[in-house]
Design a protein around this motif. Structure first.
Motif, PDB file in Angstrom:
ATOM      1  N   TRP A  84     -28.044  14.686   8.807  1.00 53.95           N
ATOM      2  CA  TRP A  84     -28.521  13.450   9.373  1.00 53.95           C
ATOM      3  C   TRP A  84     -29.317  12.847   8.615  1.00 53.95           C
ATOM      4  CZ3 TRP A  84     -28.568   9.818  12.937  1.00 53.95           C
ATOM      5  CH2 TRP A  84     -29.507   8.967  13.167  1.00 53.95           C
ATOM      6  N   SER A  85     -30.375  13.311   7.691  1.00 53.95           N
ATOM      7  CA  SER A  85     -31.415  12.717   7.031  1.00 53.95           C
ATOM      8  C   SER A  85     -30.631  12.226   5.786  1.00 53.95           C
ATOM      9  CB  SER A  85     -32.534  13.849   6.486  1.00 53.95           C
ATOM     10  OG  SER A  85     -33.348  13.007   5.564  1.00 53.95           O
ATOM     11  N   THR A  86     -29.839  12.984   5.116  1.00 50.54           N
ATOM     12  CA  THR A  86     -29.392  12.483   3.894  1.00 50.54           C
ATOM     13  C   THR A  86     -28.035  11.843   3.817  1.00 50.54           C
ATOM     14  OG1 THR A  86     -30.113  14.783   3.148  1.00 50.54           O
ATOM     15  CG2 THR A  86     -28.810  13.540   1.643  1.00 50.54           C
ATOM     16  N   LEU A  87     -27.290  11.719   4.886  1.00 51.58           N
ATOM     17  CA  LEU A  87     -25.652  11.436   4.879  1.00 51.58           C
ATOM     18  C   LEU A  87     -25.834  10.206   5.664  1.00 51.58           C
ATOM     19  CD1 LEU A  87     -23.792  14.451   4.332  1.00 51.58           C
ATOM     20  CD2 LEU A  87     -24.572  12.913   2.586  1.00 51.58           C
ATOM     21  N   VAL A  88     -26.051  10.725   7.156  1.00 50.46           N
ATOM     22  CA  VAL A  88     -25.847   9.581   8.260  1.00 50.46           C
ATOM     23  C   VAL A  88     -26.902   8.553   8.189  1.00 50.46           C
ATOM     24  CG1 VAL A  88     -25.848   9.605  10.838  1.00 50.46           C
ATOM     25  CG2 VAL A  88     -25.012  11.724   9.819  1.00 50.46           C
ATOM     26  N   VAL A  89     -28.204   8.729   8.050  1.00 51.70           N
ATOM     27  CA  VAL A  89     -29.196   7.718   8.042  1.00 51.70           C
ATOM     28  C   VAL A  89     -28.890   6.687   7.029  1.00 51.70           C
ATOM     29  CG1 VAL A  89     -31.567   7.263   7.369  1.00 51.70           C
ATOM     30  CG2 VAL A  89     -30.856   8.880   9.151  1.00 51.70           C
ATOM     31  N   PRO A  90     -28.552   7.086   5.474  1.00 49.78           N
ATOM     32  CA  PRO A  90     -28.299   6.166   4.759  1.00 49.78           C
ATOM     33  C   PRO A  90     -26.899   5.213   4.894  1.00 49.78           C
ATOM     34  CG  PRO A  90     -28.215   8.102   3.618  1.00 49.78           C
ATOM     35  CD  PRO A  90     -28.727   8.348   4.962  1.00 49.78           C
ATOM     36  N   LEU A  91     -25.967   6.044   5.523  1.00 47.56           N
ATOM     37  CA  LEU A  91     -24.588   5.344   5.791  1.00 47.56           C
ATOM     38  C   LEU A  91     -24.974   4.432   6.905  1.00 47.56           C
ATOM     39  CD1 LEU A  91     -21.692   5.067   5.325  1.00 47.56           C
ATOM     40  CD2 LEU A  91     -21.447   7.125   6.887  1.00 47.56           C
ATOM     41  N   LEU A  92     -25.416   4.703   8.133  1.00 48.25           N
ATOM     42  CA  LEU A  92     -25.844   3.844   9.335  1.00 48.25           C
ATOM     43  C   LEU A  92     -26.893   2.692   8.893  1.00 48.25           C
ATOM     44  CD1 LEU A  92     -25.476   3.617  12.431  1.00 48.25           C
ATOM     45  CD2 LEU A  92     -27.597   4.813  12.408  1.00 48.25           C
ATOM     46  N   VAL A  93     -27.664   2.795   8.148  1.00 49.59           N
ATOM     47  CA  VAL A  93     -28.510   1.774   7.849  1.00 49.59           C
ATOM     48  C   VAL A  93     -27.780   0.920   6.771  1.00 49.59           C
ATOM     49  CG1 VAL A  93     -30.594   1.126   6.473  1.00 49.59           C
ATOM     50  CG2 VAL A  93     -30.805   2.876   8.229  1.00 49.59           C
ATOM     51  N   GLY A  94     -27.061   1.369   5.683  1.00 50.48           N
ATOM     52  CA  GLY A  94     -26.375   0.585   5.182  1.00 50.48           C
ATOM     53  C   GLY A  94     -25.434  -0.300   5.783  1.00 50.48           C
ATOM     54  N   VAL A  95     -24.403   0.238   6.684  1.00 51.68           N
ATOM     55  CA  VAL A  95     -23.481  -0.532   7.373  1.00 51.68           C
ATOM     56  C   VAL A  95     -24.265  -1.586   8.265  1.00 51.68           C
ATOM     57  CG1 VAL A  95     -21.780  -0.524   9.086  1.00 51.68           C
ATOM     58  CG2 VAL A  95     -21.868   1.316   7.388  1.00 51.68           C
ATOM     59  N   ILE A  96     -25.343  -1.209   8.801  1.00 50.37           N
ATOM     60  CA  ILE A  96     -25.917  -2.481   9.663  1.00 50.37           C
ATOM     61  C   ILE A  96     -26.518  -3.496   8.738  1.00 50.37           C
ATOM     62  CG2 ILE A  96     -28.022  -2.473  10.855  1.00 50.37           C
ATOM     63  CD1 ILE A  96     -27.692   0.183  11.957  1.00 50.37           C
ATOM     64  N   CYS A  97     -27.264  -3.201   7.620  1.00 49.22           N
ATOM     65  CA  CYS A  97     -27.569  -4.221   6.640  1.00 49.22           C
ATOM     66  C   CYS A  97     -26.512  -5.106   6.129  1.00 49.22           C
ATOM     67  CB  CYS A  97     -28.232  -3.243   5.210  1.00 49.22           C
ATOM     68  SG  CYS A  97     -30.081  -2.780   5.950  1.00 49.22           S
ATOM     69  N   LEU A  98     -25.246  -4.427   5.608  1.00 52.55           N
ATOM     70  CA  LEU A  98     -24.284  -5.395   5.326  1.00 52.55           C
ATOM     71  C   LEU A  98     -23.864  -6.285   6.358  1.00 52.55           C
ATOM     72  CD1 LEU A  98     -22.012  -2.908   3.186  1.00 52.55           C
ATOM     73  CD2 LEU A  98     -23.488  -4.613   2.507  1.00 52.55           C
ATOM     74  N   ALA A  99     -23.561  -5.386   7.675  1.00 59.60           N
ATOM     75  CA  ALA A  99     -23.338  -6.502   8.755  1.00 59.60           C
ATOM     76  C   ALA A  99     -24.200  -7.684   9.207  1.00 59.60           C
ATOM     77  CB  ALA A  99     -23.117  -5.364  10.127  1.00 59.60           C
ATOM     78  N   ALA A 100     -25.230  -7.399   8.957  1.00 59.29           N
ATOM     79  CA  ALA A 100     -26.495  -8.327   9.089  1.00 59.29           C
ATOM     80  C   ALA A 100     -26.528  -9.376   7.931  1.00 59.29           C
ATOM     81  CB  ALA A 100     -27.661  -7.858   9.575  1.00 59.29           C
ATOM     82  N   GLY A 101     -25.903  -9.058   6.857  1.00 59.47           N
ATOM     83  CA  GLY A 101     -25.990  -9.880   5.697  1.00 59.47           C
ATOM     84  C   GLY A 101     -27.242  -9.941   4.972  1.00 59.47           C
ATOM     85  N   PHE A 102     -27.664  -8.595   5.201  1.00 61.12           N
ATOM     86  CA  PHE A 102     -29.260  -8.375   4.229  1.00 61.12           C
ATOM     87  C   PHE A 102     -29.058  -8.576   2.672  1.00 61.12           C
ATOM     88  CE2 PHE A 102     -33.193  -6.802   6.221  1.00 61.12           C
ATOM     89  CZ  PHE A 102     -32.883  -7.531   7.343  1.00 61.12           C
ATOM     90  N   ASP A 103     -27.802  -8.090   2.335  1.00 59.96           N
ATOM     91  CA  ASP A 103     -27.612  -7.940   0.914  1.00 59.96           C
ATOM     92  C   ASP A 103     -27.280  -9.443   0.173  1.00 59.96           C
ATOM     93  OD1 ASP A 103     -25.038  -8.268   2.303  1.00 59.96           O
ATOM     94  OD2 ASP A 103     -23.879  -7.777   0.559  1.00 59.96           O
ATOM     95  N   LYS A 104     -26.976 -10.452   1.058  1.00 60.40           N
ATOM     96  CA  LYS A 104     -26.904 -11.764   0.426  1.00 60.40           C
ATOM     97  C   LYS A 104     -28.159 -12.481   0.866  1.00 60.40           C
ATOM     98  CE  LYS A 104     -22.279 -11.391  -0.460  1.00 60.40           C
ATOM     99  NZ  LYS A 104     -22.010  -9.980   0.174  1.00 60.40           N
ATOM    100  N   GLN A 105     -28.719 -12.377   2.053  1.00 59.30           N
ATOM    101  CA  GLN A 105     -30.052 -13.125   2.491  1.00 59.30           C
ATOM    102  C   GLN A 105     -31.155 -12.818   1.599  1.00 59.30           C
ATOM    103  OE1 GLN A 105     -30.291 -12.661   6.699  1.00 59.30           O
ATOM    104  NE2 GLN A 105     -28.416 -13.154   6.841  1.00 59.30           N
ATOM    105  N   SER A 106     -31.262 -11.384   1.293  1.00 55.21           N
ATOM    106  CA  SER A 106     -32.572 -10.787   0.738  1.00 55.21           C
ATOM    107  C   SER A 106     -32.131  -9.670  -0.132  1.00 55.21           C
ATOM    108  CB  SER A 106     -33.715 -10.672   1.501  1.00 55.21           C
ATOM    109  OG  SER A 106     -34.710 -10.193   0.936  1.00 55.21           O
ATOM    110  N   PRO A 107     -31.669  -9.902  -1.430  1.00 51.58           N
ATOM    111  CA  PRO A 107     -31.189  -8.651  -2.393  1.00 51.58           C
ATOM    112  C   PRO A 107     -32.444  -7.702  -2.639  1.00 51.58           C
ATOM    113  CG  PRO A 107     -30.302 -10.770  -3.099  1.00 51.58           C
ATOM    114  CD  PRO A 107     -31.321 -11.113  -1.807  1.00 51.58           C
TER     115      PRO A 107
END
Length: 321
Positions: A84-107
């Motif tokens: 959960w800590s090492t694999l699921v959390v970063p995967l979940l947060v990464g997908v949510i951030c990409l879906a929200a456009g965080f990587d483009k809005q605030s790199p």
């Protein structure tokens, strides 16, 4: 054999013991020292990597081998918490951030969030769990297994999410993480061999004091510019601070919810561990070569990390009672 620092009559040892006994109060104080004394942060910033390395040494030095073996006989909970800590959390947060456009809005903010989630839990997490009366042994073993995976999981997520945001290549990131962790483990093993486990336990308070001083280096270094940034753009700083608290409590609450069947104490202990990420390790691995916005996010994340245990401590004790 007794090391020179074990002389209980010395003033430095007594001073360190007093600092160590302050527990969560001392951790909360670090945040305000970092904000109120910016010149101290400027002086200590070049020593962040060394401070993180020493924090790792102290934590590995204090690992209870017997407790470690005991939990390894029942690995189900530990494996689930590690995944959960090492694999699921970063995967979940990464997908949510990409879906929200965080990587483009605030790199810069996106990089900070992702480095936060791919990091292992803080090495101080077992001590904080113990101070709150929670299951520190479970936190410790999960911390060890999660930390062991980070040199391999962090590069994987770097390939998946970071792109060109991080100047350091994923392979270089993994190699640096492995070198830091392996080196600190080796130094800790040598110290434990020379000093002995009994002496380490006997001088628990002075060692806690040393831990807090090492944390002071990291906290003041990352928080040295917070006051100036707030005066320049208070709305932006307030928004990022609110987000840092929201991120902290989201990880805490979701972890408690997922592991609630283990009981309140264990679920809260794991929740605190997952929400308190070792961002200092990422700073050390990247040699502090991060954008200003990422540094700022790391700095503001120290508020929930160091203040929340003090706030939750009475609740945890009342619930346990």
């Amino acid at each position: 054999m007794h090391a020179p620092w074990t002389s209980g009559s010395s003033v430095p040892v007594r001073a360190l013991a007093w600092i160590g006994r302050q527990g969560t109060r001392a951790l909360a104080t670090l945040v305000f020292i970092g904000i109120s004394v910016p010149p101290l942060g400027a002086v200590l910033k070049p020593f962040v990597t060394e401070a993180i390395f020493l924090l790792l040494v102290v934590s590995f030095m204090r690992v209870d081998i017997a407790a470690l073996r005991g939990h390894m006989r029942r690995p189900g909970i530990v494996l689930a918490a590690t995944a959960w800590s090492t694999l699921v959390v970063p995967l979940l947060v990464g997908v949510i951030c990409l879906a929200a456009g965080f990587d483009k809005q605030s790199p810069d903010l996106f990089l900070g969030i992702m480095l936060q989630t791919v990091a292992s839990p803080m090495m101080a997490a077992p001590a904080l769990a113990s101070l709150m009366g929670l299951d520190a042994t479970l936190v410790l073993i999960t911390l060890v297994t999660s930390t062991a995976l980070v040199p391999f999981s962090a590069p994987m997520f770097a390939y998946m999410f970071f792109g060109n945001v991080l100047t350091l290549s994923p392979l270089a990131l993994g190699a640096k993480l492995l070198a830091i962790l392996a080196g600190s483990l080796l130094v800790a093993a040598v110290i434990r061999r020379i000093v002995g486990a009994a002496a380490i336990e006997r001088y628990r308070d002075p060692i806690d004091g040393l831990n807090i001083l090492f944390m002071l280096v990291f906290v003041t270094a990352v928080m040295g510019t917070v006051a100036g940034s707030f005066l320049t753009d208070p709305l932006k700083i307030t928004a990022i601070l609110v987000f840092a608290f929201a991120m902290f409590f989201a990880l805490l609450g979701l972890t408690v919810l997922i592991f609630r069947k283990l009981g309140w104490e264990r679920a809260l202990a794991l929740g605190l561990m997952v929400s308190q990420r070792n961002m200092g390790l990422m700073l050390a691995a990247t040699q502090s070569a991060l954008p200003a916005g990422t540094w700022l996010y790391f700095a503001l994340c120290q508020f929930p990390i160091y203040i929340t245990p003090q706030l939750l401590r009475p609740i945890a004790r009342a619930k346990a009672a």
